[in-house]
Write a protein that holds these residues in place. Structure first.
Motif, PDB file in Angstrom:
ATOM      1  N   LEU A 172       0.890  -1.052  -0.026  1.00  0.00           N
ATOM      2  CA  LEU A 172       0.123  -0.073   0.111  1.00  0.00           C
ATOM      3  C   LEU A 172       0.734   1.259  -0.091  1.00  0.00           C
ATOM      4  CD1 LEU A 172      -2.844  -1.154   2.653  1.00  0.00           C
ATOM      5  CD2 LEU A 172      -2.719  -1.383   0.065  1.00  0.00           C
ATOM      6  N   ILE A 173       0.510   2.196  -0.766  1.00  0.00           N
ATOM      7  CA  ILE A 173       1.333   3.626  -1.125  1.00  0.00           C
ATOM      8  C   ILE A 173       0.596   4.710   0.075  1.00  0.00           C
ATOM      9  CG2 ILE A 173       2.029   5.097  -2.395  1.00  0.00           C
ATOM     10  CD1 ILE A 173       1.589   3.127  -4.878  1.00  0.00           C
ATOM     11  N   LEU A 174       1.528   5.465   0.496  1.00  0.00           N
ATOM     12  CA  LEU A 174       1.000   6.392   1.287  1.00  0.00           C
ATOM     13  C   LEU A 174       1.180   7.794   0.591  1.00  0.00           C
ATOM     14  CD1 LEU A 174       2.837   5.467   4.884  1.00  0.00           C
ATOM     15  CD2 LEU A 174       0.317   4.827   4.071  1.00  0.00           C
ATOM     16  N   ASN A 175       0.528   8.925   1.104  1.00  0.00           N
ATOM     17  CA  ASN A 175       0.603  10.326   0.641  1.00  0.00           C
ATOM     18  C   ASN A 175       1.556  11.059   1.319  1.00  0.00           C
ATOM     19  OD1 ASN A 175      -0.912  11.156   2.386  1.00  0.00           O
ATOM     20  ND2 ASN A 175      -2.622  11.547   0.988  1.00  0.00           N
ATOM     21  N   VAL A 180      -3.091   6.236   3.832  1.00  0.00           N
ATOM     22  CA  VAL A 180      -3.134   4.966   2.774  1.00  0.00           C
ATOM     23  C   VAL A 180      -3.884   5.536   1.557  1.00  0.00           C
ATOM     24  CG1 VAL A 180      -3.777   2.948   2.337  1.00  0.00           C
ATOM     25  CG2 VAL A 180      -2.969   3.366   4.530  1.00  0.00           C
ATOM     26  N   VAL A 181      -3.122   5.532   0.596  1.00  0.00           N
ATOM     27  CA  VAL A 181      -4.005   5.989  -0.829  1.00  0.00           C
ATOM     28  C   VAL A 181      -4.351   4.902  -1.836  1.00  0.00           C
ATOM     29  CG1 VAL A 181      -3.421   7.372  -2.983  1.00  0.00           C
ATOM     30  CG2 VAL A 181      -2.705   8.027  -0.740  1.00  0.00           C
ATOM     31  N   GLU A 182      -3.461   3.771  -1.924  1.00  0.00           N
ATOM     32  CA  GLU A 182      -3.986   2.852  -2.842  1.00  0.00           C
ATOM     33  C   GLU A 182      -3.122   1.815  -2.829  1.00  0.00           C
ATOM     34  OE1 GLU A 182      -4.000   4.909  -6.435  1.00  0.00           O
ATOM     35  OE2 GLU A 182      -1.687   5.170  -6.900  1.00  0.00           O
ATOM     36  N   ALA A 183      -3.215   0.730  -3.644  1.00  0.00           N
ATOM     37  CA  ALA A 183      -2.173  -0.247  -3.681  1.00  0.00           C
ATOM     38  C   ALA A 183      -1.218   0.055  -4.847  1.00  0.00           C
ATOM     39  CB  ALA A 183      -2.889  -1.783  -3.935  1.00  0.00           C
ATOM     40  N   GLY A 204      -4.998  11.569  -3.457  1.00  0.00           N
ATOM     41  CA  GLY A 204      -3.860  11.032  -4.498  1.00  0.00           C
ATOM     42  C   GLY A 204      -4.500   9.799  -4.951  1.00  0.00           C
ATOM     43  N   ALA A 205      -5.480   9.337  -4.814  1.00  0.00           N
ATOM     44  CA  ALA A 205      -5.980   7.816  -5.122  1.00  0.00           C
ATOM     45  C   ALA A 205      -6.250   7.887  -6.747  1.00  0.00           C
ATOM     46  CB  ALA A 205      -7.173   7.500  -4.393  1.00  0.00           C
ATOM     47  N   ILE A 231      -7.632   7.268   4.933  1.00  0.00           N
ATOM     48  CA  ILE A 231      -7.505   6.091   5.627  1.00  0.00           C
ATOM     49  C   ILE A 231      -6.291   5.930   6.287  1.00  0.00           C
ATOM     50  CG2 ILE A 231      -7.286   3.477   5.725  1.00  0.00           C
ATOM     51  CD1 ILE A 231      -9.189   3.416   3.410  1.00  0.00           C
ATOM     52  N   SER A 232      -6.280   6.023   7.676  1.00  0.00           N
ATOM     53  CA  SER A 232      -4.956   5.828   8.462  1.00  0.00           C
ATOM     54  C   SER A 232      -4.335   4.489   8.296  1.00  0.00           C
ATOM     55  CB  SER A 232      -5.029   6.386   9.849  1.00  0.00           C
ATOM     56  OG  SER A 232      -4.126   6.014  10.635  1.00  0.00           O
ATOM     57  N   PRO A 233      -3.018   4.335   8.420  1.00  0.00           N
ATOM     58  CA  PRO A 233      -2.511   3.102   8.636  1.00  0.00           C
ATOM     59  C   PRO A 233      -2.839   2.321   9.689  1.00  0.00           C
ATOM     60  CG  PRO A 233      -1.081   4.571   7.660  1.00  0.00           C
ATOM     61  CD  PRO A 233      -1.896   5.328   8.258  1.00  0.00           C
TER      62      PRO A 233
END
Length: 282
Positions: A172-175, A180-183, A204-205, A231-233
């Motif tokens: 999962l990628i963070l901004n 959490v933005v997307e896979a 940023g999704a 969404i928070s990690p």
């Protein structure tokens, strides 16, 4: 066969210059499209996302780039590769024409499309164990540029290498806000109780095609409520389910994130509804 600027060429004959701006500067956008038995799935959504991406990149949209023209270009390519009765994956890329350095000499574009056969006509749910982790070495920025499918995919490439080296199926990628933005290859959905949540495009999704279809599906189901929210990690391990969506796989349930293992009941329910919508043409 490859479609290069409207010309059908053998793979060995199709080539791009080393000065191509998509290669040199990532000055390119693309769509990954699923074609089933000569029919493009969710074509209208793909078309309008491509047009929006080109506008964001300040490309000149040719007068003949109508939905009908591009659809015909794609279907002709599929038929030329003898895949009109098979499931196929088409990548349609648009690049700005050569000239200039960071400042382009023209806003005119060229395009190239390629196709590969797929295994399944419609979406199936994999029972394979699927483990994910956060990729924290690099972040993506929230905003419009992250929401389009451009050739600027360094974070996804590096995250994929990280996943491969560490035995994960995905990351999962963070901004920049650590949300959490997307896979690496699709949008992320989180299920907690009756709430289905996914990050907003403003975080940023990617403005994903399957994401859009599922948002429409979930809104019509009384059993679930939908949230487009950051969404928070820390929320990930509290979820009942996590699943990833993209136009090729459909829905990929997540089996494990760190010490938490997840169910896939909601993912299975939504997948059947997604297949119905795909059969009906969106």
């Amino acid at each position: 066969m490859i479609n290069l600027n409207g010309n059908l060429l053998e793979d060995s004959q199709a080539s791009l210059s080393v000065s191509n701006r998509g290669f040199a500067y990532g000055d390119s956008v693309f769509e990954t499209i699923r074609v089933i038995n000569g029919k493009i799935m969710f074509w209208e959504d793909h078309y309008f996302r491509l047009m929006a991406s080109m506008r964001i990149m300040r490309m000149e949209i040719p007068a003949n780039f109508s939905p009908e023209f591009l659809e015909e270009e794609i279907i002709t390519l599929v038929k030329a590769n003898e895949l009109e009765t098979s499931p196929a994956r088409v990548k349609f890329s648009v690049f700005r024409k050569e000239g200039g350095y960071y400042t382009p000499e023209t806003r005119d574009i060229g395009y190239v499309a390629s196709v590969k056969e797929l295994d399944d006509a419609f979406y199936t749910l994999s029972d394979d164990f699927y483990e994910i982790e956060l990729f924290k070495d690099h972040y993506i920025n929230s905003g419009l540029l992250s929401s389009i499918k451009s050739n600027n995919r360094a974070v996804n490439v590096l995250g994929s290498i990280f996943a491969s080296e560490n035995g994960y199926n995905n990351c999962l990628i963070l901004n920049e806000k650590k949300s959490v933005v997307e896979a690496l290859n699709g949008n992320i959905f989180l299920v907690k109780g009756s709430v289905i949540k996914t990050p907003p495009v403003s975080d940023g999704a990617l403005n994903g095609i399957t994401r859009k279809q599922l948002l429409g599906i979930v809104e019509k189901i009384d059993d679930y409520s939908l949230e487009e929210a950051s969404i928070s990690p820390f929320e990930l391990q509290k979820a009942d389910e996590l699943f990833i969506t993209n136009v090729i796989t459909g829905i990929q349930p997540v089996s494990k994130y760190r010490k938490k293992e997840f169910a896939s009941k909601v993912a299975k329910d939504l997948l059947s509804k997604l297949n119905v919508k795909a059969r009906l043409g969106g």
